[in-house]
Design an enzyme around this catalytic site. Structure first.
Site, PDB file in Angstrom:
ATOM      1  N   ARG A 150     -17.679 -41.851  19.175  1.00 33.37           N
ATOM      2  CA  ARG A 150     -18.787 -42.574  19.818  1.00 33.37           C
ATOM      3  C   ARG A 150     -18.409 -44.041  19.957  1.00 33.37           C
ATOM      4  O   ARG A 150     -17.396 -44.490  19.454  1.00 33.37           O
ATOM      5  CB  ARG A 150     -20.051 -42.468  18.960  1.00 33.37           C
ATOM      6  CG  ARG A 150     -19.806 -42.909  17.527  1.00 33.37           C
ATOM      7  CD  ARG A 150     -21.013 -43.345  16.770  1.00 33.37           C
ATOM      8  NE  ARG A 150     -20.662 -43.618  15.379  1.00 33.37           N
ATOM      9  CZ  ARG A 150     -20.080 -44.718  14.939  1.00 33.37           C
ATOM     10  NH1 ARG A 150     -19.751 -45.675  15.808  1.00 33.37           N
ATOM     11  NH2 ARG A 150     -19.803 -44.885  13.668  1.00 33.37           N
ATOM     12  N   HIS A 157     -23.276 -42.827   6.687  1.00 32.65           N
ATOM     13  CA  HIS A 157     -24.330 -41.810   6.706  1.00 32.65           C
ATOM     14  C   HIS A 157     -24.421 -41.196   5.326  1.00 32.65           C
ATOM     15  O   HIS A 157     -23.399 -41.008   4.650  1.00 32.65           O
ATOM     16  CB  HIS A 157     -24.025 -40.709   7.725  1.00 32.65           C
ATOM     17  CG  HIS A 157     -24.001 -41.188   9.140  1.00 32.65           C
ATOM     18  ND1 HIS A 157     -25.006 -41.936   9.695  1.00 32.65           N
ATOM     19  CD2 HIS A 157     -23.070 -40.994  10.128  1.00 32.65           C
ATOM     20  CE1 HIS A 157     -24.720 -42.195  10.957  1.00 32.65           C
ATOM     21  NE2 HIS A 157     -23.542 -41.653  11.240  1.00 32.65           N
ATOM     22  N   ILE A 227     -27.378 -47.522  16.274  1.00 29.21           N
ATOM     23  CA  ILE A 227     -27.292 -46.727  17.500  1.00 29.21           C
ATOM     24  C   ILE A 227     -25.829 -46.586  17.884  1.00 29.21           C
ATOM     25  O   ILE A 227     -25.091 -47.565  17.915  1.00 29.21           O
ATOM     26  CB  ILE A 227     -28.065 -47.389  18.658  1.00 29.21           C
ATOM     27  CG1 ILE A 227     -29.548 -47.501  18.326  1.00 29.21           C
ATOM     28  CG2 ILE A 227     -27.868 -46.611  19.962  1.00 29.21           C
ATOM     29  CD1 ILE A 227     -30.345 -48.293  19.348  1.00 29.21           C
ATOM     30  N   ILE A 240     -28.856 -41.942  16.872  1.00 24.65           N
ATOM     31  CA  ILE A 240     -29.382 -43.046  16.077  1.00 24.65           C
ATOM     32  C   ILE A 240     -29.429 -42.657  14.611  1.00 24.65           C
ATOM     33  O   ILE A 240     -29.379 -41.479  14.260  1.00 24.65           O
ATOM     34  CB  ILE A 240     -30.802 -43.448  16.544  1.00 24.65           C
ATOM     35  CG1 ILE A 240     -31.801 -42.329  16.214  1.00 24.65           C
ATOM     36  CG2 ILE A 240     -30.817 -43.760  18.042  1.00 24.65           C
ATOM     37  CD1 ILE A 240     -33.255 -42.711  16.425  1.00 24.65           C
ATOM     38  N   CYS A 257     -20.878 -52.031  11.226  1.00 19.49           N
ATOM     39  CA  CYS A 257     -20.830 -52.422  12.642  1.00 19.49           C
ATOM     40  C   CYS A 257     -19.980 -53.668  12.876  1.00 19.49           C
ATOM     41  O   CYS A 257     -20.141 -54.375  13.877  1.00 19.49           O
ATOM     42  CB  CYS A 257     -22.236 -52.623  13.192  1.00 19.49           C
ATOM     43  SG  CYS A 257     -23.219 -51.107  13.129  1.00 19.49           S
TER      44      CYS A 257
END
Length: 304
Positions: A150, A157, A227, A240, A257
């Protein structure tokens, strides 16, 4: 199940509706589903086939044929099944979820499979997006690391974080990637509003953020949701993640990120002092999704 376009125009009701279309009612504007008008479609047809409006007579019954086809397509779009909403009851291994997502995305495009929002949790792990930098993985041996495929960089997670994989046909929603991402952001923001959380997006920082600056203090903002999507043949997958009650210390194994700035951190609903459980978060997400995307949902089955 969707019927063929032939069956759609054979019934008296369809014939009446088509007649209204041919009288010009449908040519005035783009339909509410985003389907192009018959007139604009005819112009595209003429252009692609080297036909000018003055030579449209070469297309046998061209206006009626094109209108019939566009009418059938738009009818099919408006009668498309609701978006399925599925929840996995226990953590799902990442590789299995990724393979299942990719298969469902193909089926949506090739076999007209229903669109799907798939809610789940993962065991503790890190994923690397296409922009991930090796030095942002601070603890490479702490949890398994997976190449996600992605957009974005590293993310975490784990249990207590609600992941929503978004398998939607973006072609039917105007083929506007920026607008689609903005809708994903708005979806999260609206869901958080159900818990009186004032969240928003920030220029140059992906995700959804909460301002935690104390009166008279220095700027402090924490990310509460991430996202990261991918499109293949205009079908989205990945999606998301919303921090409900994850172990926030697990985020220290990466630079989330790629943002390495002490003013910016990570938070969750529980960290904000809100006693929110996963079922509460799921219901808020469902209601916000239906509102933002203007679509109904129906129960679906988890992919794994």
């Amino acid at each position: 199940m969707l019927t063929s376009s032939k069956n759609r125009t054979d019934s008296p009701e369809r014939a009446t509706d088509l007649k209204a279309w041919e009288n010009g009612a449908a040519e005035r504007t783009r339909t509410s589903t985003g389907c192009p008008t018959a007139t604009s479609t005819l112009r595209v047809y003429q252009f692609r086939h080297g036909r000018t409006p003055g030579r449209a007579g070469h297309i046998r019954g061209s206006v009626r044929i094109v209108k019939q086809k566009v009418f059938a397509i738009c009818s099919e779009m408006t009668e498309r099944a609701n978006v399925e909403w599925a929840i996995s009851p226990s953590p799902v291994p990442y590789e299995a979820a990724k393979a299942a997502m990719e298969a469902r995305a193909r089926a949506i495009r090739e076999d007209n499979a229903p669109e799907l929002i798939w809610l789940l949790e993962h065991p503790p792990l890190y994923t690397a997006g296409t922009s991930a930098k090796a030095f942002d993985l601070r603890a490479p041996d702490r949890f398994p690391v997976f190449e996600a495929g992605r957009g974005g960089e590293y993310t975490y997670h784990g249990p207590g974080q609600r992941v929503a994989y978004v398998l939607l046909d973006v072609a039917e929603r105007g083929r506007d990637v920026r607008a689609f991402v903005a809708d994903l952001e708005r979806w999260i923001i609206e869901a958080l509003r159900a818990f009186n959380v004032d969240a928003g997006v920030r220029e140059g920082r992906v995700g959804v953020w909460v301002d935690r600056t104390k009166p008279g203090g220095q700027l402090r903002e924490d990310k509460i949701a991430a996202i990261g999507i991918r499109l293949k043949r205009w079908v989205s997958f990945h999606g998301i993640s919303l921090n409900v009650e994850p172990n926030l210390e697990h985020f220290t194994g990466i630079t989330p990120c790629g943002i390495d700035d002490p003013r910016y951190g990570v938070t969750s609903l529980v960290d904000l002092g809100l006693p929110v459980g996963m079922p509460d978060a799921d219901e808020a997400l469902k209601q916000a999704f239906e509102s933002v995307f203007e679509v109904a949902t129906s129960p679906g089955q988890p992919l794994v």
